[in-house]
Motif scaffolding. Structure first.
Motif, PDB file in Angstrom:
ATOM      1  N   ALA A  89       0.845  -1.196   0.000  1.00 41.27           N
ATOM      2  CA  ALA A  89       0.000   0.000   0.000  1.00 41.27           C
ATOM      3  C   ALA A  89       0.878   1.243   0.000  1.00 41.27           C
ATOM      4  CB  ALA A  89      -0.915   0.014   1.218  1.00 41.27           C
ATOM      5  N   VAL A  90       0.472   2.233  -0.776  1.00 41.39           N
ATOM      6  CA  VAL A  90       1.114   3.542  -0.784  1.00 41.39           C
ATOM      7  C   VAL A  90       0.074   4.526  -0.268  1.00 41.39           C
ATOM      8  CG1 VAL A  90       2.157   5.361  -2.176  1.00 41.39           C
ATOM      9  CG2 VAL A  90       2.628   2.949  -2.710  1.00 41.39           C
ATOM     10  N   LEU A  91       0.410   5.204   0.809  1.00 40.95           N
ATOM     11  CA  LEU A  91      -0.508   6.123   1.467  1.00 40.95           C
ATOM     12  C   LEU A  91       0.015   7.543   1.329  1.00 40.95           C
ATOM     13  CD1 LEU A  91      -0.731   4.064   4.764  1.00 40.95           C
ATOM     14  CD2 LEU A  91      -2.253   3.895   2.790  1.00 40.95           C
ATOM     15  N   CYS A  92      -0.794   8.424   0.822  1.00 39.09           N
ATOM     16  CA  CYS A  92      -0.407   9.829   0.685  1.00 39.09           C
ATOM     17  C   CYS A  92      -1.251  10.662   1.651  1.00 39.09           C
ATOM     18  CB  CYS A  92      -0.622  10.299  -0.740  1.00 39.09           C
ATOM     19  SG  CYS A  92       0.379   9.408  -1.957  1.00 39.09           S
ATOM     20  N   LEU A 130       4.172   2.200   2.306  1.00 34.67           N
ATOM     21  CA  LEU A 130       4.918   3.447   2.180  1.00 34.67           C
ATOM     22  C   LEU A 130       3.932   4.560   2.490  1.00 34.67           C
ATOM     23  CD1 LEU A 130       7.280   5.308   1.355  1.00 34.67           C
ATOM     24  CD2 LEU A 130       6.439   5.132  -1.013  1.00 34.67           C
ATOM     25  N   ALA A 131       4.215   5.343   3.542  1.00 37.56           N
ATOM     26  CA  ALA A 131       3.359   6.466   3.925  1.00 37.56           C
ATOM     27  C   ALA A 131       4.109   7.761   3.668  1.00 37.56           C
ATOM     28  CB  ALA A 131       2.964   6.354   5.391  1.00 37.56           C
ATOM     29  N   HIS A 163       3.340  13.938  13.121  1.00 37.57           N
ATOM     30  CA  HIS A 163       3.426  12.915  14.170  1.00 37.57           C
ATOM     31  C   HIS A 163       2.499  11.730  13.915  1.00 37.57           C
ATOM     32  CE1 HIS A 163       0.029  15.395  15.372  1.00 37.57           C
ATOM     33  NE2 HIS A 163      -0.402  14.356  16.057  1.00 37.57           N
ATOM     34  N   MET A 164       1.384  11.943  13.236  1.00 38.97           N
ATOM     35  CA  MET A 164       0.436  10.842  13.013  1.00 38.97           C
ATOM     36  C   MET A 164       1.037   9.770  12.111  1.00 38.97           C
ATOM     37  SD  MET A 164      -3.310  12.572  12.802  1.00 38.97           S
ATOM     38  CE  MET A 164      -3.872  13.703  14.068  1.00 38.97           C
ATOM     39  N   ALA A 165       1.695  10.151  11.028  1.00 37.58           N
ATOM     40  CA  ALA A 165       2.309   9.165  10.134  1.00 37.58           C
ATOM     41  C   ALA A 165       3.465   8.461  10.827  1.00 37.58           C
ATOM     42  CB  ALA A 165       2.787   9.834   8.848  1.00 37.58           C
ATOM     43  N   VAL A 171       8.073   5.447   6.288  1.00 36.69           N
ATOM     44  CA  VAL A 171       7.427   6.750   6.371  1.00 36.69           C
ATOM     45  C   VAL A 171       8.373   7.760   5.747  1.00 36.69           C
ATOM     46  CG1 VAL A 171       6.473   8.533   7.885  1.00 36.69           C
ATOM     47  CG2 VAL A 171       6.155   6.105   8.455  1.00 36.69           C
ATOM     48  N   ALA A 172       7.907   8.425   4.708  1.00 36.67           N
ATOM     49  CA  ALA A 172       8.709   9.436   4.022  1.00 36.67           C
ATOM     50  C   ALA A 172       8.152  10.807   4.385  1.00 36.67           C
ATOM     51  CB  ALA A 172       8.673   9.214   2.517  1.00 36.67           C
ATOM     52  N   MET A 173       8.956  11.582   5.077  1.00 36.83           N
ATOM     53  CA  MET A 173       8.556  12.919   5.509  1.00 36.83           C
ATOM     54  C   MET A 173       9.122  13.966   4.559  1.00 36.83           C
ATOM     55  SD  MET A 173       6.672  12.344   8.124  1.00 36.83           S
ATOM     56  CE  MET A 173       6.430  14.038   8.567  1.00 36.83           C
TER      57      MET A 173
END
Length: 169
Positions: A33-36, A92-93, A105-107, A123-125
């Motif tokens: 899953a890829v989450l944006c 991947l978020a 902070h949520m991701a 998690v990519a910030m």
């Protein structure tokens, strides 16, 4: 939110209701899953919107959720926190650090909980990126880097080669 919820609970009858007719084995299992900028904890976001008087977010929550109890029950973050049985496909978020709708902070919290349950979560910030940053400015440095990371993540999971920059032009 819905993608991650279905990924965690692929055999849940509520998510199979629109499956293939006559296929009792149908479920919503995902390979990854890829989450944006996903709302991974609807209840926490709702409480943030209340505290910060963000009426547009509150209106969205009230239109979608019947109650705070429903927000809690349908929260991917809280499913992990409660230790409920869950499928854990690689995730991947992507999250903007300047996202006023969610907050970074949520991701990060979701990624930590996912990994603690044995899942593979990246998690990519993007520190200066707002909510929906890829849609808002696809030519921005953050959007281009996020797109590159998505392509690489999918390539690692499927073997499909990313389209090169030259081929996109």
């Amino acid at each position: 939110h819905q993608l991650m919820l279905a990924a965690l609970r692929p055999r849940d009858a509520r998510y199979r209701a629109h499956g293939l007719a006559g296929d009792a084995g149908y479920d919503a299992r995902l390979a990854f899953a890829v989450l944006c900028w996903a709302v991974l904890d609807p209840l926490a976001r709702y409480r943030m919107a209340v505290a910060e008087h963000k009426q547009a977010l509150l209106d969205g929550h009230h239109a979608y959720w019947a109650s705070e109890a429903d927000m809690d029950e349908g929260s991917p973050q809280r499913i992990l926190d409660r230790g409920e049985p869950a499928d854990l496909p690689p995730v991947l978020a992507l999250q903007g650090g300047a996202d006023a709708n969610l907050g970074p902070h949520m991701a990060n919290r979701f990624g930590q909980a996912y990994r603690a349950r044995g899942g593979d979560a990246e998690v990519a910030m993007f520190p200066d990126a707002p909510h929906g940053f890829i849609r808002k400015d696809a030519s921005s440095l953050a959007a281009r880097e996020a797109s590159r990371q998505i392509a690489e993540f999918i390539h690692r999971r499927t073997g499909l080669k990313p389209i090169s920059e030259d081929a996109r032009r």
